[in-house]
Design a protein around this motif. Sequence first.
Motif, PDB file in Angstrom:
ATOM      1  N   LYS A 116      -2.470   9.152 -17.786  1.00  0.00           N
ATOM      2  CA  LYS A 116      -1.682   8.482 -16.494  1.00  0.00           C
ATOM      3  C   LYS A 116      -2.174   7.316 -15.806  1.00  0.00           C
ATOM      4  N   ILE A 136       7.794  -4.503  -4.332  1.00  0.00           N
ATOM      5  CA  ILE A 136       8.609  -4.183  -5.578  1.00  0.00           C
ATOM      6  C   ILE A 136       9.670  -5.251  -5.443  1.00  0.00           C
ATOM      7  N   GLN A 194       0.945   6.771 -20.282  1.00  0.00           N
ATOM      8  CA  GLN A 194       2.106   6.793 -19.347  1.00  0.00           C
ATOM      9  C   GLN A 194       1.622   5.818 -18.013  1.00  0.00           C
ATOM     10  N   ILE A 245       2.594   4.342 -14.425  1.00  0.00           N
ATOM     11  CA  ILE A 245       3.379   4.503 -13.284  1.00  0.00           C
ATOM     12  C   ILE A 245       3.439   3.324 -12.392  1.00  0.00           C
ATOM     13  N   GLY A 273       5.321   0.938  -6.102  1.00  0.00           N
ATOM     14  CA  GLY A 273       5.199   0.088  -4.887  1.00  0.00           C
ATOM     15  C   GLY A 273       6.444   0.091  -3.729  1.00  0.00           C
ATOM     16  N   ALA A 274       6.055  -0.424  -2.587  1.00  0.00           N
ATOM     17  CA  ALA A 274       7.191  -0.411  -1.618  1.00  0.00           C
ATOM     18  C   ALA A 274       7.960  -1.542  -1.730  1.00  0.00           C
ATOM     19  N   THR A 275       9.284  -1.640  -0.993  1.00  0.00           N
ATOM     20  CA  THR A 275      10.241  -2.764  -1.051  1.00  0.00           C
ATOM     21  C   THR A 275       9.697  -3.849  -0.272  1.00  0.00           C
ATOM     22  N   LYS A 277       2.272   1.160   3.566  1.00  0.00           N
ATOM     23  CA  LYS A 277       2.846   1.816   2.524  1.00  0.00           C
ATOM     24  C   LYS A 277       2.084   1.933   1.278  1.00  0.00           C
ATOM     25  N   VAL A 296      -1.122   2.263   1.388  1.00  0.00           N
ATOM     26  CA  VAL A 296      -1.934   3.239   1.614  1.00  0.00           C
ATOM     27  C   VAL A 296      -1.179   4.700   1.326  1.00  0.00           C
ATOM     28  N   GLN A 297       0.014   4.846   1.812  1.00  0.00           N
ATOM     29  CA  GLN A 297       0.737   6.000   1.454  1.00  0.00           C
ATOM     30  C   GLN A 297       0.939   6.307  -0.008  1.00  0.00           C
ATOM     31  N   ILE A 298       1.263   5.217  -0.803  1.00  0.00           N
ATOM     32  CA  ILE A 298       1.669   5.278  -1.993  1.00  0.00           C
ATOM     33  C   ILE A 298       0.428   5.765  -2.819  1.00  0.00           C
ATOM     34  N   ASP A 323      -2.036   7.423  -1.623  1.00  0.00           N
ATOM     35  CA  ASP A 323      -2.250   8.725  -1.274  1.00  0.00           C
ATOM     36  C   ASP A 323      -1.421   9.837  -2.215  1.00  0.00           C
ATOM     37  N   SER A 324      -0.239   9.433  -2.432  1.00  0.00           N
ATOM     38  CA  SER A 324       0.737  10.159  -3.503  1.00  0.00           C
ATOM     39  C   SER A 324      -0.122  10.101  -4.912  1.00  0.00           C
ATOM     40  N   ARG A 360      -2.804  12.310  -5.347  1.00  0.00           N
ATOM     41  CA  ARG A 360      -2.190  13.797  -5.159  1.00  0.00           C
ATOM     42  C   ARG A 360      -1.748  14.254  -6.503  1.00  0.00           C
ATOM     43  N   GLN A 361      -1.020  13.279  -7.340  1.00  0.00           N
ATOM     44  CA  GLN A 361      -0.466  13.361  -8.604  1.00  0.00           C
ATOM     45  C   GLN A 361      -1.646  13.409  -9.784  1.00  0.00           C
TER      46      GLN A 361
END
Lengths: 330, 340
Positions: free
Chosen positions: B40, B48, B70, B72, B75-77, B83, B85-87, B89-90, B93-94
């Motif tokens: 990944k 985006i 794969q 991935i 991004g944020a709009t 955002k 930082v938050q993305i 973090d996600s 986690r993945q």
Amino acid sequence: MKTIWAIADKRGFMLTLLLIITIAIMSFLNQDFLSIDNLVGITQFGAVLSLLAIGQSLVILSGRGAIDLSVGAMLSLSGVFLGVLFQAGMNIWVASLLAILFGGLLGLINGVLVNFCHIHSLIATLGTQYLFSSIALYLTSGTPVSGFPSSFGVIGQGMIIGIPIQVVLVAVPVYIIMWFMVYRTRAGREIYLLGTNDIAAKFSGIQVNKIRTLIFTLSGLLSGIGAVVTCSWLMTARADAGTGMEMESITVAVLGGIIVSGGKGHLGSVMLSVLIVTVLNSGLQIANIDSVWELAILGILLILAIVFNNILVTKKIAYGGNVTFKDKGE
Amino acid sequence: MRKMSKVFILIMALCLALSLTACSTGNSNGSSHSSNQKLKIAFIPQLIGIPYFTAMQNGGNEAAKKFGAQFIYSGATQASAQKQVQIMDSLIRQKVDALSISVLDSSSINPEIAKAKAAGIKVYTADSDSATSERSTYVAQATDKALGYTLIDRLAKQLNGKGQVGIISGESTATNLNTWIKYMKERAASKYPNLKIVEVRYTSGGSSEDAMNQAQELMSKYPSMKGLVAVASSAVPGVAQAVQKANKVGKIAVIGYGSPKTVKPFIKSGVMKESILWNAKDLGYLTVWAGIQLAKGNKFKAVNHVPGLSNPVKYDSKTKVLLLGPPLVINKDNVNNYGF
């Protein structure tokens, strides 16, 4: 069936159900999602929002169609204020405390404009929103302030037994204090009375304008706390840190059942709706769903929640409950 | 009451069942992960929905398909540091294998880069760097020096190495634009003694109208001017239009750093012969290729041949920069080939 409707009518129950459904769907979309570590970890993305949402909810609860559009801008400006103080050589913790108080001062300005200059809160806080963001931009001249000592990062990034510190030591205590203030003191009951019947409140000797001003100040203080957490989380003070958060806080308050005309709704439900929105956002991100859809799904959720609520209320009438149409639609 | 409790039990049972299936599938994934699951590779753009990053996404998808990984793209709009930082973090986690980011604000992303590294993820930057972070590599589009030099070389070729040239830039504080201008001046002074850069003008926010006004002023101030350079991508249309309006197409050469879509109408009408940039799609392609190498633990060589890219890719082990290659020269032959 009657009993189910009666139970489901409570916003809290419906939101709990919604939260469970959201978590279930997110777990289907991504197999790694449903772990305690994950679920607890992502609460950090709701901590700051929960602070602003409490402030926003109290402002709305106090009635007269009150709203605070400046919470995001207050967060940005208080954060920048912290950054400027730090750059001037002040100790970071003293600067944080002053930034929180500064947030309170900004809220007080809103309160005075609304209650003593009699400007409608929508217009007053729209005005201060622009004003505060401009000052924040001016103070940083567009360049974020950074270089905070790493010990400061503890608030926003630290963990205690796997739970983010900003949740355990900031969001939860703040909620408990607010809960106690609103539901266990006279001042709290007065807020609800203000929202349901302004005139009755006045005649019963409540200092209407003073309490409302204090509520706006409180909203500012909470934004100030949010600013400190955000600065610590990003290790940067940014003039755009709070952009868009006013709308998020309103969304969460309304989803949580705070009625826009004031006087009805519970802070506990607002906290539930913060959780729902946070799980939804993080879940969609973890499932790699295009963030273009994030907002659309939130919009659908908001509308569905209200439609669902309306159906429940109508059912209750059909079963002979004593609910008036005034309760519908929020 | 009985009905109510039934509903409760039903919901709880549903949740339990869900969590069990989730856990069990999760476990089986975990164990077989290293052997036969696709790597990944993630990339976080600044925002985006704009052609530039969509081109990078397309390139990334192509590379993922070719190398069996794969990709991935998340991004944020809006371009927002929070955002990102938050993305990020996600994505941590993945448990992605390699994670790349086009950095918006280095001070707020650096702790997150450290966090990803601590979680055992290969973190690297692409398109925009944070040199102060713990990133392992920076996938760069082109060097500032190459961008500045190439532009002057191409312009000198059009002008036979002589004439007055004016420069129209964006904000006077934009670091990247100023660096390019510095290298343009350096190249002109050392290699083309008859090519004179007479004046550098700045525009507020690189606005097109402002660029047009500045270009008109320069043209009337220096009647024998032979070339105009639009440094900011957003200034390109304004400068080209000013030359068209003054009926000086063919008499004044316009060149700049404009994307193929931006310069297409001007190349068609003949006011611009060439534009200098890099291939965003190839940059996305290289980003994913680099991520796969990092995830596999392969070391970059000083010169790498990437299947699917025509130019060899250089790697500087000192600065840990992987360089896409020389700048792309966009002209009437290739202007239609790019989607950005």
